[in-house]
Design an enzyme around this catalytic site. Sequence first.
Site, PDB file in Angstrom:
ATOM      1  N   HIS A 312     -30.162 132.189  73.800  1.00  0.00           N
ATOM      2  CA  HIS A 312     -31.422 131.564  74.192  1.00  0.00           C
ATOM      3  C   HIS A 312     -31.709 131.943  75.638  1.00  0.00           C
ATOM      4  CE1 HIS A 312     -34.482 128.500  74.817  1.00  0.00           C
ATOM      5  NE2 HIS A 312     -34.566 128.456  73.505  1.00  0.00           N
ATOM      6  N   ASP A 368     -32.366 127.363  65.585  1.00  0.00           N
ATOM      7  CA  ASP A 368     -32.633 128.047  64.321  1.00  0.00           C
ATOM      8  C   ASP A 368     -31.384 128.298  63.478  1.00  0.00           C
ATOM      9  OD1 ASP A 368     -35.415 128.304  64.607  1.00  0.00           O
ATOM     10  OD2 ASP A 368     -35.118 129.915  66.045  1.00  0.00           O
TER      11      ASP A 368
HETATM   12  N1  ACO Z   1     -26.499 138.467  69.176  1.00  0.00           N
HETATM   13  C1  ACO Z   1     -25.829 139.411  69.859  1.00  0.00           C
HETATM   14  N2  ACO Z   1     -26.031 139.700  71.152  1.00  0.00           N
HETATM   15  C2  ACO Z   1     -26.961 138.984  71.785  1.00  0.00           C
HETATM   16  C3  ACO Z   1     -27.696 137.961  71.148  1.00  0.00           C
HETATM   17  C4  ACO Z   1     -27.434 137.709  69.795  1.00  0.00           C
HETATM   18  N3  ACO Z   1     -28.093 136.763  69.134  1.00  0.00           N
HETATM   19  N4  ACO Z   1     -28.570 137.416  72.032  1.00  0.00           N
HETATM   20  C5  ACO Z   1     -28.378 138.063  73.195  1.00  0.00           C
HETATM   21  N5  ACO Z   1     -27.406 139.006  73.052  1.00  0.00           N
HETATM   22  C6  ACO Z   1     -26.859 139.878  74.093  1.00  0.00           C
HETATM   23  C7  ACO Z   1     -27.828 141.016  74.425  1.00  0.00           C
HETATM   24  O1  ACO Z   1     -27.581 142.155  73.629  1.00  0.00           O
HETATM   25  C8  ACO Z   1     -27.536 141.240  75.883  1.00  0.00           C
HETATM   26  O2  ACO Z   1     -26.315 141.953  75.955  1.00  0.00           O
HETATM   27  P1  ACO Z   1     -26.038 142.999  77.175  1.00  0.00           P
HETATM   28  O3  ACO Z   1     -25.908 142.131  78.394  1.00  0.00           O
HETATM   29  O4  ACO Z   1     -24.771 143.683  76.781  1.00  0.00           O
HETATM   30  O5  ACO Z   1     -27.229 143.924  77.213  1.00  0.00           O
HETATM   31  C9  ACO Z   1     -27.254 139.826  76.426  1.00  0.00           C
HETATM   32  O6  ACO Z   1     -26.776 139.091  75.283  1.00  0.00           O
HETATM   33  C10 ACO Z   1     -28.503 139.131  76.984  1.00  0.00           C
HETATM   34  O7  ACO Z   1     -29.509 139.156  75.983  1.00  0.00           O
HETATM   35  P2  ACO Z   1     -31.073 139.253  76.270  1.00  0.00           P
HETATM   36  O8  ACO Z   1     -31.749 139.815  75.080  1.00  0.00           O
HETATM   37  O9  ACO Z   1     -31.284 139.939  77.584  1.00  0.00           O
HETATM   38  O10 ACO Z   1     -31.436 137.718  76.452  1.00  0.00           O
HETATM   39  P3  ACO Z   1     -32.893 137.117  76.414  1.00  0.00           P
HETATM   40  O11 ACO Z   1     -32.834 135.858  77.195  1.00  0.00           O
HETATM   41  O12 ACO Z   1     -33.917 138.132  76.789  1.00  0.00           O
HETATM   42  O13 ACO Z   1     -33.113 136.795  74.858  1.00  0.00           O
HETATM   43  C11 ACO Z   1     -33.106 135.745  72.750  1.00  0.00           C
HETATM   44  C12 ACO Z   1     -33.004 135.546  74.274  1.00  0.00           C
HETATM   45  C13 ACO Z   1     -34.372 136.560  72.414  1.00  0.00           C
HETATM   46  C14 ACO Z   1     -33.242 134.377  72.087  1.00  0.00           C
HETATM   47  C15 ACO Z   1     -31.833 136.468  72.245  1.00  0.00           C
HETATM   48  O14 ACO Z   1     -30.693 135.699  72.533  1.00  0.00           O
HETATM   49  C16 ACO Z   1     -31.900 136.800  70.744  1.00  0.00           C
HETATM   50  O15 ACO Z   1     -32.455 137.842  70.367  1.00  0.00           O
HETATM   51  N6  ACO Z   1     -31.334 135.898  69.878  1.00  0.00           N
HETATM   52  C17 ACO Z   1     -31.435 136.111  68.449  1.00  0.00           C
HETATM   53  C18 ACO Z   1     -32.807 135.673  67.957  1.00  0.00           C
HETATM   54  C19 ACO Z   1     -32.955 134.166  67.935  1.00  0.00           C
HETATM   55  O16 ACO Z   1     -32.090 133.446  67.473  1.00  0.00           O
HETATM   56  N7  ACO Z   1     -34.120 133.706  68.432  1.00  0.00           N
HETATM   57  C20 ACO Z   1     -34.457 132.288  68.460  1.00  0.00           C
HETATM   58  C21 ACO Z   1     -34.524 131.787  69.865  1.00  0.00           C
HETATM   59  S1  ACO Z   1     -34.792 130.064  69.884  1.00  0.00           S
HETATM   60  C22 ACO Z   1     -36.415 129.897  69.557  1.00  0.00           C
HETATM   61  O17 ACO Z   1     -37.250 130.730  69.840  1.00  0.00           O
HETATM   62  C23 ACO Z   1     -36.772 128.727  68.890  1.00  0.00           C
END
Ligand code: ACO
Length: 434
Positions: A312, A368
Site C-alpha cells: 500500500h 483487498d
Molecule cells: N507484490 C510484490 N512486490 C510488490 C508489491 C506486491 N503486491 N507491492 C509493491 N511491491 C514492491 C515493488 O515491486 C517495489 O519493489 P522494488 O523496491 O524492488 O522496486 C516496492 O515493493 C515498492 O513498490 P511500489 O510499486 O513503488 O509502491 P507504490 O506505493 O507505488 O504502490 C501499490 C502501492 C500500487 C498498492 C502496490 O503495492 C501494488 O501494486 N500492490 C498490489 C495491488 C493492490 O493490492 N492494490 C490495492 C491497493 S489498496 C486499494 O487501492 C484499495
Amino acid sequence: MSRENVNETAKLVLPNGQEIDLPVAHSTDGYDGVELGKLLSETGFITLDNGFVNTGSVKSQITFIDGDEGVLRYRGYSIEELAEKSTFMEVAYLLMHGELPDFTQLEEFRMGIKYNTELDWDFRKIYEAIPRDGHPMPSIAGAINLLSNYNQSCLDPHDPEQVEKATQVIMGQVPMIIADIYRRLHGMAPMYPRHEYTLVENFLRMMFGSPSQEYELDPELVHTMEVLLILHADHEQNCSTSTVRTVGSANANLFVSVAAGVDALYGPLHGGANQAVLEMLENIRDNGGDADKFMEKVKNKEDGVRLMGFGHRVYKNYDPRAAIVKKHAHRVIDMLGGDELLDIALELEDRALNDDYFVERRLYPNVDFYTGLIYRAIGFPTDMFTPLFSFGRLPGWIAHWREQNADPRSKIFRPRQVYQGETERTYIPLEERQ
Ligand code: ACO
C-alpha cells in the site's frame, strides 16, 4: 494544544543560492505540510513529485491515516469501533457532516436516500445497450454520468439544497444501478427497491432475489455487508477520491465527479485489486496449489507478477481494514461451508510476512486481500467485487467533493510539469522529411 494557528516557516535554499521562507501548515494529527504556492512566482522553481508520494493536495478534516502504525479514523473515530458498533448509513452521515447523527438526523438522512432509490423508467432502458460480456465498472460509470442528465434540477455545486438532493440520488440510486447492471449481465428479470428495506437489504434483494417470490434476508450476511461497506467508505486522498476532487475542482457536478471516481477505482492497482486477488488465488489452485512457485515468480518480478492484495502506498504496517476483514472472512466462510481459497490465502500471507522480500519492503495485506473471499462466499461473481467497493466508497467521494466545494480556498486542480521534450525546432514540410 492545537498548533493549527502557530506561525512557522521552512527555509528552502535553491541551487542558485536563492532562499525562500515557506509557511508551514500544521496538522491536528500526523504530518505537517510546507506550503509551496508562492515558490514558482518568487523563485521560478516548481516541485516535482512523481505519483504524489509526498504531496499534500488539500487540507481535509474527514479521514486520518497513520500508515506506519496502521491507524485509520473517520472524523476521529477508529475504524475498529465504527465497524463493530455503527451502520453504513450512520458512517455515511458522519463522513459527510462531520458528526455522528442523532436519531432524527439519521432518520431524515435515511428517508432522503430511501425515497430516491427508484430509477426513471427511461433511464433503465440504457441497460439494453450494455454488452453482456463487458466488465460492469465502465457501465456503472457511464450510468452515473447519465444520472446527471436525469437530475438537472440538482447540478449546482454551490447550492446546498441541490447538493443534498444530488447526494440522496447518488446514495439511493447507484447501488440499484449496480444491481440492475448485474441482472442485465446475467439475463435476470429486473427488480424494484421496496421501502420497507434498508439500502443494504434492498441491494442484496435486488442482487439475489427474484421478482416472483419473497427474498429471505440472512441477518448475518446483511451485517457482514454493512461492515464491508463501512471499511470501504473513505480512505482520504487515494487515487479515486483525488480524481473526484480533481473533476469537482472544475466545478463539475457531483454526478460526473463520482462517475470519474468509479473509473479510477476500476484500475487493478486500486479497487480492481479485490478481483485480481481472487483470480490469483484461483490460478494458484488450478496450477496445483503450489504457493512456493508463485511466490518465487513474485519475488523475481517475473512478467510483472505481484502478490495482489499486498502493499500500500500509505500503510507500511498491517492495513487495519485487512485485519477486520480477515476476522469476518473466517466467520462467514466457516458459516457457509469453507473455501479452499481461504487456505491458500492464509498460506500466502504467512509466507509473505516471514519473507525478507516483503519484510524489507514493508508489504502487508491490504483491504483487498480477504474481501473477495467473503464476496465469493456470499455469492457475488468475481467481476462484481470492484462495483461493491464503489458502492462502499460513495460516502467518501461525496464527503470530499462537498468539503472541497464548501471551502473558499479551493482552486481548480492544475499540476505543473518539468518539461523534458525537444526545445524549439523548425517545422519540415512532409515532402522534405527523410
Ligand atoms: N507484490 C510484490 N512486490 C510488490 C508489491 C506486491 N503486491 N507491492 C509493491 N511491491 C514492491 C515493488 O515491486 C517495489 O519493489 P522494488 O523496491 O524492488 O522496486 C516496492 O515493493 C515498492 O513498490 P511500489 O510499486 O513503488 O509502491 P507504490 O506505493 O507505488 O504502490 C501499490 C502501492 C500500487 C498498492 C502496490 O503495492 C501494488 O501494486 N500492490 C498490489 C495491488 C493492490 O493490492 N492494490 C490495492 C491497493 S489498496 C486499494 O487501492 C484499495
